[in-house]
Structures are given as structure tokens and as C-alpha cells.
Design a protein around this motif. Structure first.
Motif, PDB file in Angstrom:
ATOM      1  N   THR A  85      12.818 -56.736 -27.893  1.00 52.00           N
ATOM      2  CA  THR A  85      14.089 -56.771 -28.985  1.00 52.00           C
ATOM      3  C   THR A  85      15.003 -57.986 -28.703  1.00 52.00           C
ATOM      4  OG1 THR A  85      15.545 -55.416 -27.711  1.00 52.00           O
ATOM      5  CG2 THR A  85      13.884 -54.446 -29.580  1.00 52.00           C
ATOM      6  N   ILE A  88      14.670 -60.943 -30.816  1.00 46.73           N
ATOM      7  CA  ILE A  88      15.407 -60.754 -32.380  1.00 46.73           C
ATOM      8  C   ILE A  88      16.814 -61.174 -32.182  1.00 46.73           C
ATOM      9  CG2 ILE A  88      16.019 -58.958 -34.063  1.00 46.73           C
ATOM     10  CD1 ILE A  88      13.909 -57.345 -33.448  1.00 46.73           C
ATOM     11  N   GLY A 128       9.437 -60.296 -30.271  1.00 49.84           N
ATOM     12  CA  GLY A 128      10.839 -60.164 -31.047  1.00 49.84           C
ATOM     13  C   GLY A 128      11.096 -61.429 -31.646  1.00 49.84           C
ATOM     14  N   GLU A 229      20.301 -52.531 -28.910  1.00 49.76           N
ATOM     15  CA  GLU A 229      20.179 -52.575 -30.371  1.00 49.76           C
ATOM     16  C   GLU A 229      20.367 -54.069 -30.687  1.00 49.76           C
ATOM     17  OE1 GLU A 229      19.424 -51.294 -34.021  1.00 49.76           O
ATOM     18  OE2 GLU A 229      19.519 -50.088 -32.272  1.00 49.76           O
ATOM     19  N   PRO A 230      19.266 -54.540 -31.456  1.00 50.21           N
ATOM     20  CA  PRO A 230      19.375 -56.031 -32.013  1.00 50.21           C
ATOM     21  C   PRO A 230      20.393 -56.366 -32.805  1.00 50.21           C
ATOM     22  CG  PRO A 230      17.150 -55.079 -31.870  1.00 50.21           C
ATOM     23  CD  PRO A 230      17.918 -54.120 -31.922  1.00 50.21           C
TER      24      PRO A 230
END
Length: 357
Positions: A85, A88, A128, A229-230
Motif C-alpha cells: 500500500t 499508493i 501499490g 491506511e493509504p
């Protein structure tokens, strides 16, 4: 007689594995191919990436460029082994800086540096990056993987991203005419995004929690998962809203420096912003950080986004039109303040009320 120096040394003996790098390139080619868009359809592997502005539909474009990293959030990815992630975040930190200037992201390049290349880790990171590019409509047209033994500790790596976008001449933001009475519309964040993680990591250290422990603020997630959490990608919703309404005068991406550093970047001299803090729905992660670390409200506001990742300045007479356009584009837009005249000797960003920490 002294021993003769060893002959036949190779780059691999010095800690650099060219074959591993080549293997990673082959593994990521399908990921890169999936990010193709009009204007960019070449394979990676050349000395430079190509982009055709005419094929992308631009007639008289102004190019806008941005670069960024993910800060020490990358350390959490390394320590948890969760690498899919963080790419991202890398894309988001760059392309969100393009969209606030009214520019459509066109292409992206990454720089991945590590002490010892583990192709599966590199491929997870690029997965990601590719996901972020697809979600923001830009092509991943190249990058660089640098294996540098002795400079990075075992397992460590760092990332940098570079994005270029374009807007037709005359359509860049901010617009002229920002004035007292204009409204400030807030767009929710997904969490801490990619800022303030040196403080986040210090607070986690004080909490005595492990990355694999349950996150106190996110049921069903480990602490590592929750903090990784991206960053939200605002590109496609904002492009849609910009086409739907002419009421948007400016946008500010709330990154490092929080509200007091980022909002003034898009305001003319003599103009300030007043935020109604009670209108901001503060996500649980920020309440946990504030309470666990004993962090003051002022420090929270200048370090974190506190739940608002993007602020949009709109004409007061068309504020509802703008909110509806943003909500139609999928954003939970909320009116969180107004533009005011700057008072001599006062901060460019002032606050009413208090955050619900």
C-alpha cells in the motif's frame, strides 16, 4: 610475502545483484502495462519515458510537475512487512499536489532505493504505485531501482515519486478573485495520510503497543494495518467537480504543516481563512494520537490533517452548487469555514470552536 589481492571480483561481491534487478523489472512489467492511458503506451526499459500531449487531447497545455515521498511512514511498512500500500501513498502525495492546481495527472515515475534488493518487496511496492496511478488516471512510464549496500541498513528502503500533469491555458488554479465571505469546503481524509509519522511512531513507542496488536481506534485491524491506511486520491472526483461547476476558486492539499502552512499557499495577500473546528468530523485515529501522546490541539492542527485532506475555496453564492457537485463526484463535502480579511499581526489561519478529540 603478503597475500595477493583476490582477483575476479564482481558487482555481486560488492553487494549489488544486477540479475535481481532485472528479475524485478520483468515481474513489474504487467503492472506498469496496466497503467497505460492515451498519450502513454510504451513499455518500460528505455532510457526515458515518453508522453504524447496531443494524443492525450490537449491543445494549449501548461505542464505542472510535483515530487514527494512518504516520509517515515515507510518505516512502518518495513517493520510490518506490509509493502503493497505504501506505493499508493507515494502516488497520492504527488498527484494530489497537481489536482489542487487544476492539472490532470498524466504520468508518474518512481525512485526506489534499498540496501539489498528483494525483488518480491520491490514488486509489492510497484503494485501499490500502479494501483495509485490507475486510480488517478496517470501512466507509470518509468522509474529507477537503486541497490546501495552500505548506505541503507538491511531491509530498509526509501521512495520518491515524480508526477507531471497538464491543464489548458487559462484553467489553472488558484483563480483570481478570492475574497472575504468565500466558503471553505472540506473533503475527508482516510487517516493520517503520509504526514506526521515521526510523531506517530513516537506515540506508538510510548503506547508500548506492537504493530501486530489490535488497533485501539480501528476494530478488526492490527495497529500496523490501521496506520498504513493509504492516502486518499482526490484526482478523479475533483476533475469531475471542476467540469461540473465554475464555483471552485482554489484548493489546498493538507499535507506537512497541516492547516496553518498549507491553506495560505493558495490565498492572496490580505486574505485569511477561519476554520470552524466543530464542523470537522475527527477520525478515531487522531483522537487516539492526541490522547496517547498528550498532543495539544494546536500541535495536531499543524502536524496532521485531523480528518480533512483537501480544502476547496468556493464562491459563497455558489457554495451549495459546489457541495452538490462534489457529493455527486463521491466526496462527503462539508462547509468548514470562510475566507476573511487578514488582520495585522494575526495568523493567516484562525479557528473557531474546538476539535472533538
Amino acid at each position: 610475502m603478503a597475500d595477493s589481492p583476490k582477483n575476479g571480483l564482481t558487482y555481486a561481491d560488492a553487494g549489488v545483484d544486477i540479475d535481481a534487478g532485472n528479475a524485478m523489472v520483468e515481474e513489474i512489467k504487467p503492472l506498469v502495462r496496466a497503467t497505460r492511458r492515451p498519450g502513454a503506451d510504451a513499455e518500460i526499459g528505455g532510457f526515458g519515458g515518453l508522453f504524447d500531449l496531443k494524443a492525450a487531447g490537449f491543445k494549449d497545455p501548461i505542464l505542472v510537475a510535483a515530487n514527494d515521498g512518504v516520509g517515515t511512514k515507510v518505516k512502518i511498512a518495513i517493520e510490518t512487512g506490509i509493502h503493497h500500500t505504501i506505493g499508493i501513498d507515494l502516488v497520492a502525495m504527488c498527484v494530489n499536489d497537481l489536482i489542487v492546481q487544476g492539472a490532470e495527472p498524466l504520468f508518474f515515475l518512481d525512485y526506489f532505493a534499498t540496501g539489498k534488493l528483494a525483488p518480491h518487496v520491490g514488486a509489492a511496492i510497484v503494485k501499490g504505485i500502479a494501483a495509485g496511478c490507475i486510480a488517478s488516471g496517470c501512466a507509470l512510464i518509468g522509474g529507477e531501482t537503486a541497490e546501495m549496500p552500505g548506505l541503507y541498513a538491511k531491509g530498509d528502503y526509501d521512495l520518491a515519486g515524480f508526477a507531471v500533469g497538464a491543464a489548458e491555458r487559462g484553467h489553472l488554479l488558484p483563480k483570481e478573485g478570492i475574497k472575504p465571505g468565500d466558503r471553505l469546503i472540506g473533503l475527508p481524509s482516510s487517516g493520517a495520510h503520509s504526514n506526521g509519522f515521526s510523531l506517530v511512531r513516537k506515540i506508538v513507542e510510548l503506547s508500548k503497543l506492537a504493530w501486530t496488536d489490535a488497533a485501539p481506534f480501528a476494530p478488526g485491524k492490527t495497529l500496523g494495518d490501521a496506520l498504513l491506511e493509504p492516502t486518499r486520491l482526490y484526482v478523479k472526483p475533483m476533475l469531475q467537480a471542476l467540469k461540473a461547476t465554475d464555483s471552485i476558486k482554489a484548493m489546498a492539499h493538507i499535507t506537512g504543516g497541516g492547516f496553518p502552512d498549507n491553506i495560505p499557499r493558495v490565498l492572496p495577500e490580505g486574505i485569511s481563512a477561519n476554520l470552524q473546528l466543530t464542523a470537522i468530523k475527527v477520525p478515531p485515529v487522531f483522537s487516539w494520537l492526541a490522547k496517547t501522546g498528550g498532543v495539544s490541539q494546536d500541535e495536531m492542527l499543524r502536524t496532521f490533517n485531523c480528518g480533512i485532506g483537501m480544502i476547496v475555496v468556493v464562491d459563497a453564492a455558489k457554495a451549495q452548487e459546489a457541495i452538490e457537485a462534489l457529493r455527486e463526484a463521491g466526496e462527503a463535502a462539508v462547509d468548514i469555514g470562510e475566507i476573511t480579511e487578514a488582520a495585522a499581526g494575526q495568523p493567516r489561519v484562525t479557528y473557531s470552536g474546538a476539535l472533538a478529540l
